[in-house]
Design a protein around this motif. Sequence first.
Motif, short mmCIF file in Angstrom:
data_model
loop_
_atom_site.label_atom_id
_atom_site.label_comp_id
_atom_site.label_asym_id
_atom_site.label_seq_id
_atom_site.Cartn_x
_atom_site.Cartn_y
_atom_site.Cartn_z
N VAL A 53 0.69 -1.39 -0.08
CA VAL A 53 0.10 -0.07 0.05
C VAL A 53 0.93 1.12 0.04
CG1 VAL A 53 -1.58 1.45 1.26
CG2 VAL A 53 -1.71 -1.37 1.26
N ASN A 54 1.86 1.43 1.03
CA ASN A 54 2.82 2.32 0.96
C ASN A 54 4.28 1.57 0.81
OD1 ASN A 54 1.13 4.38 1.45
ND2 ASN A 54 0.99 3.73 3.61
N PRO A 55 4.81 1.38 -0.42
CA PRO A 55 5.94 0.70 -0.38
C PRO A 55 7.04 1.50 0.32
CG PRO A 55 5.51 1.75 -2.62
CD PRO A 55 4.42 2.05 -1.81
N PRO A 56 8.26 0.68 0.76
CA PRO A 56 9.36 1.24 1.71
C PRO A 56 10.09 2.27 0.66
CG PRO A 56 9.76 -0.96 0.89
CD PRO A 56 8.22 -0.80 0.39
N GLN A 57 10.44 3.41 1.32
CA GLN A 57 11.22 4.45 0.68
C GLN A 57 12.27 4.81 1.56
OE1 GLN A 57 8.36 7.85 0.44
NE2 GLN A 57 7.28 7.15 -0.91
N LYS A 58 13.23 5.32 0.80
CA LYS A 58 14.54 5.69 1.41
C LYS A 58 14.80 7.14 0.99
CE LYS A 58 17.47 3.42 -2.01
NZ LYS A 58 18.51 2.86 -2.33
N ARG A 59 15.47 7.91 2.03
CA ARG A 59 16.14 9.37 1.58
C ARG A 59 17.43 9.19 0.71
NH1 ARG A 59 16.67 14.12 6.05
NH2 ARG A 59 18.62 13.31 6.03
N VAL A 60 17.41 10.01 -0.49
CA VAL A 60 18.50 10.06 -1.22
C VAL A 60 18.87 11.57 -1.40
CG1 VAL A 60 19.71 9.22 -3.33
CG2 VAL A 60 17.81 7.68 -2.19
N LYS A 61 20.22 11.85 -1.55
CA LYS A 61 20.31 13.13 -1.92
C LYS A 61 20.14 13.44 -3.53
CE LYS A 61 24.18 13.96 1.21
NZ LYS A 61 25.65 14.11 1.43
N LYS A 62 19.62 14.55 -3.80
CA LYS A 62 18.98 14.81 -4.98
C LYS A 62 20.49 14.68 -6.08
CE LYS A 62 15.95 17.84 -7.28
NZ LYS A 62 15.07 19.16 -7.10
N SER A 63 21.50 15.03 -5.59
CA SER A 63 22.69 15.06 -6.54
C SER A 63 23.06 13.32 -6.82
CB SER A 63 23.74 15.75 -5.99
OG SER A 63 24.21 15.34 -4.73
N GLU A 64 22.92 12.53 -5.93
CA GLU A 64 23.28 11.23 -5.98
C GLU A 64 22.15 10.62 -7.21
OE1 GLU A 64 23.56 9.18 -2.49
OE2 GLU A 64 25.25 10.64 -1.83
N LEU A 65 21.17 11.09 -6.87
CA LEU A 65 19.94 10.23 -7.75
C LEU A 65 19.96 10.87 -9.41
CD1 LEU A 65 17.39 8.84 -7.79
CD2 LEU A 65 16.10 11.15 -7.51
N GLU A 66 20.49 12.15 -9.31
CA GLU A 66 20.70 12.40 -10.65
C GLU A 66 22.10 11.80 -11.35
OE1 GLU A 66 21.05 16.89 -10.27
OE2 GLU A 66 18.73 17.11 -10.00
N LYS A 67 23.01 11.51 -10.36
CA LYS A 67 24.11 10.95 -10.96
C LYS A 67 23.89 9.47 -11.37
CE LYS A 67 27.58 13.18 -8.17
NZ LYS A 67 28.27 12.94 -6.90
N SER A 68 23.02 8.78 -10.76
CA SER A 68 22.65 7.39 -11.06
C SER A 68 21.81 7.11 -12.30
CB SER A 68 22.02 6.84 -9.68
OG SER A 68 20.52 7.42 -9.80
#
Length: 81
Positions: free
Chosen positions: A65-80
Amino acid sequence: MKKTLLVGVIISLLLMVGCSSSQRYVANKQPESKEEYVHVIDHEKVARVSLANYYSPSAVRTIWVNPPQKRVKKSELEKSK
Protein backbone atom coordinates in the motif's frame (compact mmCIF):
# COMPACT_ATOMS: atom_id res chain seq x y z
CA MET A 1 -18.13 10.35 45.67
CA LYS A 2 -16.97 13.85 44.82
CA LYS A 3 -13.52 13.10 46.22
CA THR A 4 -13.18 9.99 44.05
CA LEU A 5 -14.29 11.90 40.96
CA LEU A 6 -11.84 14.71 41.71
CA VAL A 7 -8.96 12.25 42.16
CA GLY A 8 -9.89 10.53 38.88
CA VAL A 9 -9.97 13.82 37.00
CA ILE A 10 -6.60 14.90 38.44
CA ILE A 11 -4.96 11.59 37.56
CA SER A 12 -6.31 11.69 34.01
CA LEU A 13 -5.12 15.28 33.56
CA LEU A 14 -1.65 14.36 34.80
CA LEU A 15 -1.50 11.43 32.39
CA MET A 16 -2.57 13.61 29.47
CA VAL A 17 0.04 16.25 30.33
CA GLY A 18 2.74 13.57 30.62
CA CYS A 19 1.87 12.03 27.27
CA SER A 20 1.74 15.31 25.42
CA SER A 21 5.09 16.52 26.73
CA SER A 22 7.03 13.31 26.07
CA GLN A 23 6.71 13.45 22.29
CA ARG A 24 9.87 14.11 20.30
CA TYR A 25 9.68 16.39 17.30
CA VAL A 26 12.02 14.54 14.94
CA ALA A 27 9.69 14.71 11.95
CA ASN A 28 10.07 18.48 11.67
CA LYS A 29 13.85 18.42 12.01
CA GLN A 30 15.63 19.95 9.05
CA PRO A 31 18.66 18.20 7.54
CA GLU A 32 22.01 19.47 8.76
CA SER A 33 23.35 20.27 5.32
CA LYS A 34 21.91 22.50 2.62
CA GLU A 35 21.68 19.47 0.32
CA GLU A 36 18.18 18.64 -0.92
CA TYR A 37 16.79 15.17 -0.38
CA VAL A 38 14.11 13.20 -2.21
CA HIS A 39 12.27 10.04 -1.26
CA VAL A 40 12.48 7.12 -3.67
CA ILE A 41 11.17 3.56 -3.48
CA ASP A 42 13.65 1.25 -1.78
CA HIS A 43 13.85 -1.46 -4.44
CA GLU A 44 16.42 -3.44 -2.44
CA LYS A 45 14.03 -3.88 0.48
CA VAL A 46 11.17 -4.75 -1.86
CA ALA A 47 13.36 -7.44 -3.44
CA ARG A 48 14.36 -8.84 -0.03
CA VAL A 49 10.71 -9.08 1.07
CA SER A 50 9.72 -10.70 -2.24
CA LEU A 51 12.51 -13.24 -1.86
CA ALA A 52 11.46 -14.00 1.71
CA ASN A 53 7.88 -14.49 0.48
CA TYR A 54 9.08 -16.91 -2.20
CA TYR A 55 10.99 -19.12 0.26
CA SER A 56 8.40 -18.89 3.04
CA PRO A 57 6.81 -22.21 4.04
CA SER A 58 3.40 -20.52 4.16
CA ALA A 59 1.65 -18.89 1.26
CA VAL A 60 2.45 -15.21 1.69
CA ARG A 61 1.38 -12.52 -0.72
CA THR A 62 2.55 -8.96 -0.13
CA ILE A 63 0.54 -6.05 -1.42
CA TRP A 64 2.37 -2.77 -0.98
CA VAL A 65 0.00 0.00 0.00
CA ASN A 66 2.89 2.28 0.94
CA PRO A 67 6.08 0.76 -0.46
CA PRO A 68 9.24 1.29 1.62
CA GLN A 69 11.06 4.49 0.81
CA LYS A 70 14.54 5.78 1.44
CA ARG A 71 15.89 9.29 1.53
CA VAL A 72 18.48 10.01 -1.14
CA LYS A 73 20.40 13.17 -1.92
CA LYS A 74 19.12 14.79 -5.07
CA SER A 75 22.63 15.02 -6.52
CA GLU A 76 23.20 11.26 -6.06
CA LEU A 77 19.88 10.49 -7.74
CA GLU A 78 20.82 12.59 -10.76
CA LYS A 79 24.23 10.87 -10.99
CA SER A 80 22.66 7.41 -11.07
CA LYS A 81 20.33 8.27 -13.99
